[in-house]
Design an enzyme around this catalytic site. Structure first.
Site, PDB file in Angstrom:
ATOM      1  N   SER A  27       5.775 -25.008  30.830  1.00 51.17           N
ATOM      2  CA  SER A  27       6.062 -23.618  30.481  1.00 51.17           C
ATOM      3  C   SER A  27       6.516 -22.817  31.710  1.00 51.17           C
ATOM      4  O   SER A  27       7.630 -22.288  31.753  1.00 51.17           O
ATOM      5  CB  SER A  27       4.799 -23.000  29.859  1.00 51.17           C
ATOM      6  OG  SER A  27       4.961 -21.635  29.626  1.00 51.17           O
ATOM      7  N   GLN A  28       5.688 -22.729  32.738  1.00 52.66           N
ATOM      8  CA  GLN A  28       6.057 -21.974  33.940  1.00 52.66           C
ATOM      9  C   GLN A  28       7.071 -22.734  34.793  1.00 52.66           C
ATOM     10  O   GLN A  28       8.006 -22.151  35.325  1.00 52.66           O
ATOM     11  CB  GLN A  28       4.810 -21.668  34.794  1.00 52.66           C
ATOM     12  CG  GLN A  28       3.870 -20.645  34.176  1.00 52.66           C
ATOM     13  CD  GLN A  28       4.478 -19.252  34.101  1.00 52.66           C
ATOM     14  OE1 GLN A  28       5.178 -18.800  35.004  1.00 52.66           O
ATOM     15  NE2 GLN A  28       4.223 -18.566  33.003  1.00 52.66           N
ATOM     16  N   SER A  53       9.192 -34.827  31.070  1.00 49.44           N
ATOM     17  CA  SER A  53       9.973 -33.650  31.470  1.00 49.44           C
ATOM     18  C   SER A  53      11.132 -34.011  32.400  1.00 49.44           C
ATOM     19  O   SER A  53      12.031 -33.197  32.611  1.00 49.44           O
ATOM     20  CB  SER A  53       9.072 -32.636  32.182  1.00 49.44           C
ATOM     21  OG  SER A  53       7.930 -32.357  31.434  1.00 49.44           O
ATOM     22  N   PHE A  85      -5.502 -30.470  36.447  1.00 51.65           N
ATOM     23  CA  PHE A  85      -4.933 -31.638  37.142  1.00 51.65           C
ATOM     24  C   PHE A  85      -4.536 -31.327  38.583  1.00 51.65           C
ATOM     25  O   PHE A  85      -4.158 -32.220  39.333  1.00 51.65           O
ATOM     26  CB  PHE A  85      -3.696 -32.161  36.398  1.00 51.65           C
ATOM     27  CG  PHE A  85      -3.993 -32.635  35.000  1.00 51.65           C
ATOM     28  CD1 PHE A  85      -4.981 -33.574  34.761  1.00 51.65           C
ATOM     29  CD2 PHE A  85      -3.274 -32.140  33.917  1.00 51.65           C
ATOM     30  CE1 PHE A  85      -5.262 -34.002  33.474  1.00 51.65           C
ATOM     31  CE2 PHE A  85      -3.538 -32.566  32.619  1.00 51.65           C
ATOM     32  CZ  PHE A  85      -4.536 -33.500  32.395  1.00 51.65           C
ATOM     33  N   HIS A 108      -1.607 -19.172  39.320  1.00 56.07           N
ATOM     34  CA  HIS A 108      -2.927 -18.753  38.862  1.00 56.07           C
ATOM     35  C   HIS A 108      -3.903 -19.204  39.956  1.00 56.07           C
ATOM     36  O   HIS A 108      -3.727 -20.272  40.532  1.00 56.07           O
ATOM     37  CB  HIS A 108      -3.248 -19.407  37.511  1.00 56.07           C
ATOM     38  CG  HIS A 108      -4.619 -19.117  36.969  1.00 56.07           C
ATOM     39  ND1 HIS A 108      -5.207 -17.866  37.039  1.00 56.07           N
ATOM     40  CD2 HIS A 108      -5.518 -19.915  36.349  1.00 56.07           C
ATOM     41  CE1 HIS A 108      -6.409 -17.923  36.474  1.00 56.07           C
ATOM     42  NE2 HIS A 108      -6.616 -19.154  36.054  1.00 56.07           N
TER      43      HIS A 108
HETATM   44  P1  NAD Z   1       2.190 -26.760  31.186  1.00 56.58           P
HETATM   45  O1  NAD Z   1       1.094 -27.512  30.557  1.00 56.58           O
HETATM   46  O2  NAD Z   1       3.166 -26.046  30.331  1.00 56.58           O
HETATM   47  O3  NAD Z   1       3.070 -27.711  32.119  1.00 56.58           O
HETATM   48  C1  NAD Z   1       2.521 -28.584  33.054  1.00 56.58           C
HETATM   49  C2  NAD Z   1       3.536 -29.564  33.596  1.00 56.58           C
HETATM   50  O4  NAD Z   1       2.845 -30.453  34.465  1.00 56.58           O
HETATM   51  C3  NAD Z   1       4.218 -30.437  32.556  1.00 56.58           C
HETATM   52  O5  NAD Z   1       5.560 -30.633  32.961  1.00 56.58           O
HETATM   53  C4  NAD Z   1       3.440 -31.744  32.646  1.00 56.58           C
HETATM   54  O6  NAD Z   1       4.217 -32.831  32.261  1.00 56.58           O
HETATM   55  C5  NAD Z   1       3.154 -31.787  34.122  1.00 56.58           C
HETATM   56  N1  NAD Z   1       2.011 -32.633  34.493  1.00 56.58           N
HETATM   57  C6  NAD Z   1       0.834 -32.752  33.824  1.00 56.58           C
HETATM   58  N2  NAD Z   1       0.013 -33.598  34.505  1.00 56.58           N
HETATM   59  C7  NAD Z   1       0.680 -33.991  35.610  1.00 56.58           C
HETATM   60  C8  NAD Z   1       0.380 -34.856  36.699  1.00 56.58           C
HETATM   61  N3  NAD Z   1      -0.811 -35.481  36.755  1.00 56.58           N
HETATM   62  N4  NAD Z   1       1.312 -35.024  37.685  1.00 56.58           N
HETATM   63  C9  NAD Z   1       2.495 -34.384  37.633  1.00 56.58           C
HETATM   64  N5  NAD Z   1       2.849 -33.568  36.614  1.00 56.58           N
HETATM   65  C10 NAD Z   1       1.958 -33.370  35.614  1.00 56.58           C
HETATM   66  O7  NAD Z   1       1.504 -25.756  32.245  1.00 56.58           O
HETATM   67  P2  NAD Z   1       1.757 -24.177  32.404  1.00 56.58           P
HETATM   68  O8  NAD Z   1       1.199 -23.474  31.212  1.00 56.58           O
HETATM   69  O9  NAD Z   1       3.148 -23.942  32.830  1.00 56.58           O
HETATM   70  O10 NAD Z   1       0.739 -23.841  33.604  1.00 56.58           O
HETATM   71  C11 NAD Z   1       1.073 -24.095  34.955  1.00 56.58           C
HETATM   72  C12 NAD Z   1       0.355 -23.087  35.837  1.00 56.58           C
HETATM   73  O11 NAD Z   1       0.857 -21.790  35.545  1.00 56.58           O
HETATM   74  C13 NAD Z   1      -1.154 -23.018  35.622  1.00 56.58           C
HETATM   75  O12 NAD Z   1      -1.748 -22.756  36.872  1.00 56.58           O
HETATM   76  C14 NAD Z   1      -1.317 -21.836  34.705  1.00 56.58           C
HETATM   77  O13 NAD Z   1      -2.586 -21.228  34.815  1.00 56.58           O
HETATM   78  C15 NAD Z   1      -0.230 -20.928  35.242  1.00 56.58           C
HETATM   79  N6  NAD Z   1       0.249 -19.890  34.320  1.00 56.58           N
HETATM   80  C16 NAD Z   1       0.612 -20.217  33.041  1.00 56.58           C
HETATM   81  C17 NAD Z   1       1.102 -19.240  32.200  1.00 56.58           C
HETATM   82  C18 NAD Z   1       1.547 -19.568  30.794  1.00 56.58           C
HETATM   83  O14 NAD Z   1       1.853 -18.641  30.060  1.00 56.58           O
HETATM   84  N7  NAD Z   1       1.635 -20.820  30.363  1.00 56.58           N
HETATM   85  C19 NAD Z   1       1.217 -17.902  32.645  1.00 56.58           C
HETATM   86  C20 NAD Z   1       0.881 -17.608  33.988  1.00 56.58           C
HETATM   87  C21 NAD Z   1       0.391 -18.614  34.796  1.00 56.58           C
END
Ligand code: NAD
Ligand code: MG
Length: 331
Positions: A27-28, A53, A85, A108
């Site tokens: 997502s981010q 991805s 993770f 975050h």
């Molecule tokens: P997500 O779950 O959408 O994406 C995570 C990515 O990491 C995916 O591409 C996944 O394939 C990859 N991944 C998972 N395990 C892995 C590993 N072991 N090694 C390498 N890649 C791996 O996550 P997100 O929601 O984008 O969140 C990411 C960060 O952003 C977090 O710290 C979250 O708190 C923060 N955040 C999220 C939002 C939101 O709206 N989703 C908003 C603000 C901040």
């Protein structure tokens, strides 16, 4: 009033000679990577071998490396993996590629605030946290707008950390809407509290309890769904646009009167006392410890709750009603 910063306050040229590694393309991750690239910054994406991805990022025109190689190549490492993770990936593939002058960043503060990741003193540690989901961050940027963001400095080894964080926020479009300075402790604790007490925990339980009260009293589930779930969006949109006052201007006087007399019967001093306990569990690390333990055990409690709530009547009724909404289909 706290000060917000905008485009003219941030200098994108500070990132011109830097390569940014975006670790994770969810997502981010996809939003940060593509917005920075469109802002003229060199970006590489770091993913684990076999990540689904990887194809997507390549098709989006980005260079994809494994996490270690991306971290080695980049001057700036932005960790956008799921919070649970991050520690493991950091220890195995990122830490050994940190060197003086590099920037380590997050969206975050969880892993830094609770001491799960302990970066060396010779890197800058900053946060740029958009206040919206990644798809909105990307979509707004493409439309010439931005999503507001928080930024924070945990370690300023270069003496430039604050300017750098603001430049990054500009690169993803945040300064178009305004960015607000915080610190890792405040961002983490308020973010966790908001999602638990109000946005996710509080709201889900409120919706469920309202629906069940009507259905148990013999009313049609379809009506209960409209009243207790569907219309939440209409009210929330009004509140976001103009605050509580504008929302109350738009609803009927009957609804407004009911709001004043019945709301406080639900959210009582007991509710607030429980909110303070939730906050103190966040502040003293109890919640973080429980979440880490739950993740290490393979998320058994989360799976149980997911299954339980997926089979609730409100979910079944909602699914069939939504399948008839033409406006949801075209979206
Ligand atoms: P997500 O779950 O959408 O994406 C995570 C990515 O990491 C995916 O591409 C996944 O394939 C990859 N991944 C998972 N395990 C892995 C590993 N072991 N090694 C390498 N890649 C791996 O996550 P997100 O929601 O984008 O969140 C990411 C960060 O952003 C977090 O710290 C979250 O708190 C923060 N955040 C999220 C939002 C939101 O709206 N989703 C908003 C603000 C901040
Ligand atoms: Mg949040």
């Amino acid at each position: 009033m706290a000060q917000l910063f905008y485009d003219s306050d941030a200098d994108l040229s500070l990132l011109q000679d830097k390569t940014v590694a975006i670790i994770g393309y969810g997502s981010q991750g996809h939003a940060h990577a593509l917005n920075l690239k469109d802002s003229g910054i060199d970006v590489v994406v770091g993913l684990y071998e076999g990540s689904r991805s990887a194809d997507k990022a390549s098709k989006d025109g980005l260079e994809v490396l494994n996490v270690a190689n991306a971290s080695a190549k980049a001057d700036w490492i932005m960790v956008l993996l799921p919070d649970e993770f991050q520690k493991d990936v950091y220890e195995r593939e990122i830490a050994q590629h940190l060197s003086p002058g590099k920037v380590l960043s997050f969206a975050h503060g969880f892993n830094i605030r609770f001491g799960l990741i302990k970066p060396p003193a010779f890197v800058d540690v900053v946060m740029i946290a958009p206040k919206g989901p990644g798809h909105t961050v990307r979509w707004e940027y493409q439309n010439g707008q931005g999503v507001p963001a928080l930024f924070a400095i945990e370690q300023d080894s270069s003496g430039q950390a604050r300017k750098l964080a603001m430049a990054y926020a500009k690169g993803i479009g945040g300064t178009r809407a305004g960015i607000l300075e915080t610190n890792f402790k405040e961002e983490t604790e308020t973010d966790l509290f908001g999602e638990q007490a109000v946005l996710c925990g509080g709201l889900s339980e409120l919706v469920k309890a309202g629906f069940e009260t009507l259905v148990d009293a013999g009313y049609q589930p379809e009506l209960a769904y409209f009243e207790c779930l569907h219309e939440v969006k209409l009210i929330v949109d009004l509140m976001v646009k103009g605050g509580l006052t504008a929302m109350r201007d738009s609803i009927s006087n009957t609804a407004e009167y009911g709001d004043y007399v019945s709301g406080p019967r639900l959210i009582t001093s007991d509710t607030k006392a429980e909110m303070r306990k939730i906050l103190s569990d966040i502040q003293d690390g109890t919640f973080a410890n429980n979440f880490v333990a739950e993740c290490e055990a393979g998320k058994p409690e989360m799976k149980k709750c997911r299954d339980r709530d997926a089979s609730l009547p409100i979910e079944k009724v909602g699914k069939s009603l939504r399948s008839m909404f033409s406006w949801l289909k075209t979206n």
